[in-house]
Design an enzyme around this catalytic site. Structure first.
Site, PDB file in Angstrom:
ATOM      1  NE  ARG A  58      -4.149   1.829   2.206  1.00 19.42           N
ATOM      2  CZ  ARG A  58      -4.405   2.821   3.056  1.00 19.42           C
ATOM      3  NH1 ARG A  58      -3.589   3.047   4.072  1.00 19.42           N
ATOM      4  NH2 ARG A  58      -5.479   3.577   2.905  1.00 19.42           N
ATOM      5  CB  ILE A  84      -6.010   6.020  -0.688  1.00 18.61           C
ATOM      6  CG1 ILE A  84      -5.877   4.492  -0.824  1.00 18.61           C
ATOM      7  CG2 ILE A  84      -5.237   6.522   0.510  1.00 18.61           C
ATOM      8  CD1 ILE A  84      -4.438   4.024  -1.048  1.00 18.61           C
ATOM      9  CB  SER A  85     -10.926   3.210   0.466  1.00 24.00           C
ATOM     10  OG  SER A  85     -11.781   3.854  -0.444  1.00 24.00           O
ATOM     11  CD  GLN A  86     -11.586   2.036   7.797  1.00 22.36           C
ATOM     12  OE1 GLN A  86     -12.605   2.643   7.439  1.00 22.36           O
ATOM     13  NE2 GLN A  86     -11.512   1.393   8.938  1.00 22.36           N
TER      14      GLN A  86
END
Length: 236
Positions: A58, A84-86
């Site tokens: 990530r 950016i998503s969890q």
């Protein structure tokens, strides 16, 4: 439920540092999954999804200055006022798709490519649409750098889907319209699934859409969420 994600005390981070942080992230995802097992209908996510989350770096898909925080289970700022998503939400959305190695997937909202990389680990091919040209270019570069050759990205408004490559086994949307765009349902194969956040800005739900063999469509609310609005799909 909380599993702390240790952050470095200083100095340059190394790949082993990131690996330790990634494993902490996986532990936190597992703990949060168990906590919301009633809503999800399961206490453990698909091991294939968890393995993909444990593999994809990530920190290579976030802004450079945010790398030390890449494995905290929280959304992070990205380019152009996007996020950016969890990681937990990425894992849940991916799990809900029930991806198979033969699946073709339509993704709406490439961002910098992290969710795209997770999908590419699990599906045969990913077709992803990003409305912001610079983000699409960066995503292509980041995905290519890590060997993801089973991804095509185009620049455009995702609300209309990608008819040239339809129908799709699975569809995933990473920004929220107030209502589900009909073209995305039309482009879903019989037997397919779509995961999409939808609703007004302060009242969004993560929704699982399923189309059966006779093209009948059903929906199920999964969790309350908060996503950026899908471009050209603002409420009203």
């Amino acid at each position: 439920m909380n599993v702390s994600v240790p952050l470095p005390s200083g100095g340059t981070m190394t790949e082993p540092d990131f690996s330790v942080l990634r494993q902490s992230m996986i532990a936190e995802i597992a703990a949060k999954t168990a906590f919301v097992s009633t809503q999800l209908g399961k206490a453990v996510l698909d091991p294939r999804v968890m393995n993909a989350m444990a593999k994809v770096p990530r920190h290579e898909f976030v802004l450079l200055e945010l790398r030390p925080y890449a494995y905290a289970d929280t959304p992070l700022p990205s380019c152009f006022d996007k996020t950016i998503s969890q990681p937990f939400i990425v894992a849940v959305m991916t799990d809900l798709l029930e991806l198979r190695p033969t699946d073709t997937v339509l993704e709406i909202g490439t961002g910098l490519g992290y969710q795209t990389a997770i999908l590419a680990e699990l599906a045969q091919h990913v077709y992803s649409i990003e409305i912001i040209e610079e983000m699409a270019v960066q995503a292509r570069q980041r995905l290519a750098r890590h060997g993801y050759t089973n991804v095509d990205i185009k620049i455009g408004n995702g609300c209309g889907g990608w008819p040239e490559h339809a129908p799709f086994d699975k569809v995933i949307v990473t920004a929220a319209p107030d209502l589900i765009p009909p073209p995305l349902i039309y482009q879903l194969k019989p037997g397919g699934k779509m995961v999409i956040p939808a609703g007004l800005p302060n009242d969004q739900q993560l929704i699982l859409v399923e189309k059966d063999a006779s093209d009948a469509v059903s929906t199920r609310d999964i969790l309350p969420v908060r996503f950026s609005l899908l471009e050209d799909a603002e409420p009203g």
